[in-house]
Design an enzyme around this catalytic site. Structure first.
Site, PDB file in Angstrom:
ATOM      1  N   LYS A  85       0.858  -1.183   0.000  1.00 24.51           N
ATOM      2  CA  LYS A  85       0.000   0.000   0.000  1.00 24.51           C
ATOM      3  C   LYS A  85       0.897   1.236   0.000  1.00 24.51           C
ATOM      4  O   LYS A  85       1.832   1.333   0.803  1.00 24.51           O
ATOM      5  CB  LYS A  85      -0.841  -0.045   1.278  1.00 24.51           C
ATOM      6  CG  LYS A  85      -2.117   0.749   1.256  1.00 24.51           C
ATOM      7  CD  LYS A  85      -2.900   0.424   2.521  1.00 24.51           C
ATOM      8  CE  LYS A  85      -4.158   1.242   2.612  1.00 24.51           C
ATOM      9  NZ  LYS A  85      -4.786   1.127   3.930  1.00 24.51           N
TER      10      LYS A  85
HETATM   11  O1  G3P Z   1      -7.265   1.982   5.628  1.00 29.51           O
HETATM   12  C1  G3P Z   1      -7.415   3.312   5.455  1.00 29.51           C
HETATM   13  C2  G3P Z   1      -8.764   3.914   5.721  1.00 29.51           C
HETATM   14  O2  G3P Z   1      -9.777   2.988   5.611  1.00 29.51           O
HETATM   15  C3  G3P Z   1      -8.793   4.806   6.924  1.00 29.51           C
HETATM   16  O3  G3P Z   1     -10.061   5.105   7.406  1.00 29.51           O
HETATM   17  O4  G3P Z   1     -11.589   6.002   9.126  1.00 29.51           O
HETATM   18  O5  G3P Z   1      -9.135   6.502   9.258  1.00 29.51           O
HETATM   19  O6  G3P Z   1     -10.542   7.553   7.519  1.00 29.51           O
HETATM   20  P1  G3P Z   1     -10.326   6.361   8.384  1.00 29.51           P
END
Ligand code: G3P
Length: 216
Positions: A85
């Site tokens: 990633k």
């Molecule tokens: O994996 C990355 C992503 O899903 C992060 O989510 O909730 O931190 O914006 P969030």
């Protein structure tokens, strides 16, 4: 639609695998840091890689091409289900190209616009991850990027898969499935909520109450 869990928590992964609907896992440095009491980065990651039969995204933390490639190669050597990633920066884009020529799968992350997704797909990304929740947070309609990428990838026959990321609630999953996104990666709490319905619970209680009246 494939369902990924957005976590580095092994208990959540095990519970989801037991449901029989888990296709893969995505992690990021923040999610890994939440599990740091359980062991080293390598120990946490190896446990996940051993238990998950599908793709597991591991994020590089370097920001320059050569270091990113080195880090990516080290991560990729940990298991054949590793997906690298990396953010859609200038350097990130170059790394996607380099890794794709080496046959290493990549997940372009921190995608907030369809143009970023287009470039990542063109560079050979296996997956792109539009962050719908973080776009919603700033008053934009995050799912629009998912809709657009779906159209763009179809227009140009790109095989890059769309991972809907930064998912906060069941409506995100519902909308992603209507658009036809390839994958949704979600926190365990959202996965649990997909099954919840008060009428289901009420129905079970009523059936059990009524069943007591039946003489066997
Ligand atoms: O994996 C990355 C992503 O899903 C992060 O989510 O909730 O931190 O914006 P969030």
């Amino acid at each position: 639609m494939k369902i990924f869990l957005d976590t580095a928590n092994i208990d959540e992964i095990r519970k989801s695998l037991a449901l029989g609907i888990l296709d893969g896992v995505t992690t990021n440095p923040t999610l890994i840091s939440k599990e740091s009491h359980r062991g080293t980065f390598r120990e946490i990651v190896m446990q996940i890689l051993r238990e998950v039969p599908g793709p597991v995204s591991l994020e590089v933390t370097s920001l320059k091409h050569d270091e990113m490639v080195k880090e990516a190669e080290e991560l990729a050597s940990l298991g054949n289900n590793v997906v690298i990633k990396l953010p859609v920066t200038m350097e990130g884009l170059k790394v996607i190209k380099t890794l794709s020529t080496k046959g290493i799968r990549t997940n372009a992350t921190l995608v907030f616009s369809s143009n970023q997704g287009l470039l990542a797909a063109k560079a050979g990304a296996s997956y792109v991850s539009p962050f719908v929740g973080r776009l919603d947070d700033i008053g934009e309609y995050g799912m629009r990027v998912v809709e657009d990428l779906k159209t763009i990838f179809k227009n140009y026959n790109y095989s890059t898969e769309i991972i809907v990321a930064s998912v906060r609630h069941p409506i995100h999953v519902y909308e992603a499935s209507l658009i036809g996104a390839d994958i949704v990666t979600m926190p365990y709490q959202v996965l649990e909520k997909l099954l919840m319905h008060p009428k289901t619970d009420e129905g079970i209680s009523r059936f059990l109450e009524d069943w007591k009246k039946v003489r066997l």
